[in-house]
Design a protein around this motif. Structure first.
Motif, short mmCIF file in Angstrom:
data_model
loop_
_atom_site.label_atom_id
_atom_site.label_comp_id
_atom_site.label_asym_id
_atom_site.label_seq_id
_atom_site.Cartn_x
_atom_site.Cartn_y
_atom_site.Cartn_z
N SER A 313 0.69 -1.11 0.03
CA SER A 313 -0.55 0.42 0.23
C SER A 313 1.47 1.22 -0.18
N ALA A 314 0.76 1.84 -1.22
CA ALA A 314 2.03 2.89 -1.24
C ALA A 314 1.81 4.11 -2.34
N ASN A 315 2.03 5.22 -2.24
CA ASN A 315 1.77 6.39 -3.60
C ASN A 315 3.01 5.63 -4.63
N PRO A 316 2.19 5.64 -4.83
CA PRO A 316 3.59 4.69 -7.00
C PRO A 316 4.39 5.66 -7.15
N ASP A 317 4.03 6.97 -7.00
CA ASP A 317 4.87 7.74 -7.93
C ASP A 317 5.83 8.32 -6.38
N LYS A 318 5.87 8.56 -5.63
CA LYS A 318 6.63 8.37 -3.86
C LYS A 318 7.55 7.03 -4.03
N PHE A 319 7.15 6.14 -3.85
CA PHE A 319 7.71 5.04 -4.25
C PHE A 319 8.60 4.35 -4.96
N ALA A 320 7.86 5.38 -6.79
CA ALA A 320 9.54 4.86 -7.62
C ALA A 320 10.70 5.99 -7.33
N GLN A 321 9.71 7.32 -6.92
CA GLN A 321 10.94 8.58 -6.01
C GLN A 321 11.87 7.45 -5.54
N CYS A 322 11.30 7.11 -4.40
CA CYS A 322 12.56 6.35 -3.54
C CYS A 322 12.61 5.30 -4.34
N ILE A 323 13.15 4.40 -5.03
CA ILE A 323 13.74 3.46 -5.47
C ILE A 323 14.55 4.29 -6.45
N MET A 324 14.20 4.68 -7.34
CA MET A 324 15.24 6.01 -7.54
C MET A 324 16.45 5.89 -6.97
N HIS A 325 15.71 6.75 -6.04
CA HIS A 325 17.17 7.28 -5.02
C HIS A 325 18.01 6.50 -4.80
N LEU A 326 16.96 5.95 -3.97
CA LEU A 326 18.83 4.38 -3.73
C LEU A 326 18.92 4.17 -4.80
N CYS A 327 18.42 3.37 -5.84
CA CYS A 327 19.88 3.45 -7.33
C CYS A 327 20.48 4.32 -7.46
N LYS A 328 20.16 5.51 -7.52
CA LYS A 328 21.54 6.35 -8.24
C LYS A 328 21.91 6.46 -7.24
N ASN A 329 21.67 6.81 -5.80
CA ASN A 329 23.04 6.60 -4.83
C ASN A 329 24.13 5.40 -4.48
N GLY A 330 23.64 3.52 -5.05
CA GLY A 330 23.95 2.90 -5.36
C GLY A 330 25.18 3.70 -6.77
N ILE A 331 24.55 3.52 -7.70
CA ILE A 331 24.92 3.86 -8.88
C ILE A 331 26.53 4.44 -8.58
#
Length: 425
Positions: A313-331
């Motif tokens: 149960s989440a906001n799709p845009d906010k959840f995608a933003q979280c995944i993008m931020h963590l993946c970008k930090n990892g890269i």
């Protein structure tokens, strides 16, 4: 006798400590009436337990520290609750069939009159009831008990020996010490709470000032650049192609400023109204696809192992933003290239998403400061993206666990309760 005196002292102090341990932080959320009821109940229990463990002067003449909880109830709850405690004390005394039942109302009456006089003489009794005043009051209350006991012995023709004076000397001293110690504990705990609230207030004000300064700094940079390009566009001899380039740069800087404002708004006022039941797998796949070119440019390969039906149960845009931020930090944590792994599984009704990199890693101190204001492992970062990420995950009742080792990499684990369509509502 000394053991019984110390036991009574412990009986009186323990409820006070428990009250401040379990209830004092909730006082701001309850009304005065509720707090008076709680204080009255605690003082009643302390008085009754003290009467259950008395010490004996002579056969049938039992004494205890019931007056200290009665005095505390009078000062911290009020005269009417104290009268209720006094009535319960008399009822228990009558039921236990102790001697001196006819003198008990006299003793309680004198004590209540003394307490009433002290409270009327002190403008703010609770605030000004310090340790010395409480000890003196406890000593006077014990003297009233001693005089009543002496009167009872004289009335019943019981000889008064030196043991009587030794007994009440010890009784008065420990009674006075206990009364002072209880008030000292109450005042000290309240003083510590006031200091903690003041520190919290100062921390909030410092954070607010730093947040305002950071916000102004972040907005000023793109606005300064945009203003410079606008000034250049005002030149009459400027070529049209450069004018178009400058216009595009102005729009880009304005978009940066708008993105910063949106991040601050996301952190300050998260949007909860758009939460819905979503499958995390397609959102992660779509997010990674948008980052694929960025990962290829930095020599990072992305591997994904995702189970089906990762329902959250989440906001799709906010959840995608979280995944993008963590993946970008990892890269960005792998400047020399490497492998970024994204693993999504369902364990014990919890969706677990691990984002694992082979980057530079972090120390335990750096891991502990992640998600706090104005902290970033990158020199030019403000930490706002990680703050927004932590806040967004917390708003959907999830959490982020971080495991990292310097030189080996970092694993961000997102843990979110899993939901199914049948139980969503």
């Amino acid at each position: 006798m000394l053991h019984q005196l110390l036991l009574n002292m412990l009986i009186v102090i323990t409820p006070v400590m428990l009250y401040h341990l379990f209830w004092i932080d909730r006082l701001q959320h309850v009304n005065v009436r509720t707090n008076q009821i709680i204080v009255t109940v605690i003082c009643t229990v302390a008085s009754l337990v003290s009467m259950m463990h008395p010490f004996e002067l002579s056969p049938g003449y039992l004494f205890d520290f019931r007056l200290i909880p009665l005095a505390l109830c009078f000062f911290y709850a009020g005269p009417l609750p104290a009268l209720g405690v006094a009535a319960i004390i008399m009822a228990y005394h009558w039921k236990s069939e102790r001697l001196g039942l006819h003198t008990l109302p006299i003793s309680l009456g004198f004590n209540l009159i003394l307490l009433w006089y002290c409270k009327r003489r002190i403008a703010d009794a609770v605030r000004l009831l310090n340790t010395a005043t409480a000890a003196a009051l406890g000593f006077v209350l014990s003297l009233i008990t001693a005089f009543v006991a002496l009167f009872t012995l004289w009335q019943e023709h019981i000889p008064v020996t030196g043991y009587f004076f030794l007994f009440f000397a010890s009784f008065s001293l420990i009674h006075s010490f206990t009364a002072g110690l209880v008030v000292y504990i109450i005042r000290q705990i309240k003083r510590n709470i006031d200091m903690r609230k003041q520190l919290q207030h100062n921390d909030k004000m410092n954070m607010l000032s730093e947040l305002a300064a950071s916000f102004a700094h972040e907005i000023r940079n793109p606005m300064t650049v945009a203003r410079g390009f606008v000034q250049m566009m005002r030149q009459n001899d400027l070529a049209e192609d450069k004018r178009q380039i400058y216009s595009q740069m102005v729009l880009e800087e304005v978009d940066k400023a708008q993105a910063i404002i949106n991040d601050y708004l996301s952190f300050a006022k998260p949007q909860l109204e758009e939460i819905e039941l979503v499958d995390a797998k397609p959102l992660i796949l779509q997010t990674v696809q948008t980052l694929q070119s960025y990962a290829d440019l930095r020599g990072v390969s992305v591997e994904m192992h995702l189970q089906d039906k990762l329902m959250i149960s989440a906001n799709p845009d906010k959840f995608a933003q979280c995944i993008m931020h963590l993946c970008k930090n990892g890269i960005e944590a792998m400047p020399g290239g490497g492998k970024l792994q994204i693993v999504g599984v369902l364990q014990n009704q919890t969706v677990c998403i691990d984002i694992i990199d082979q980057g530079i890693g972090m120390t335990q101190d750096e891991v502990g400061r992640l998600g706090t204001p104005f902290y970033s492992t990158r020199g030019k970062g403000t930490g706002l993206g990680m703050m927004v990420t932590y806040r967004a995950i917390q708003n959907i009742h999830g959490r982020i666990d971080v495991t990292s080792e310097v030189g080996k990499g970092t694993c961000f684990s997102i843990l979110i309760p899993s939901l199914h369509s049948s139980t969503y509502h």
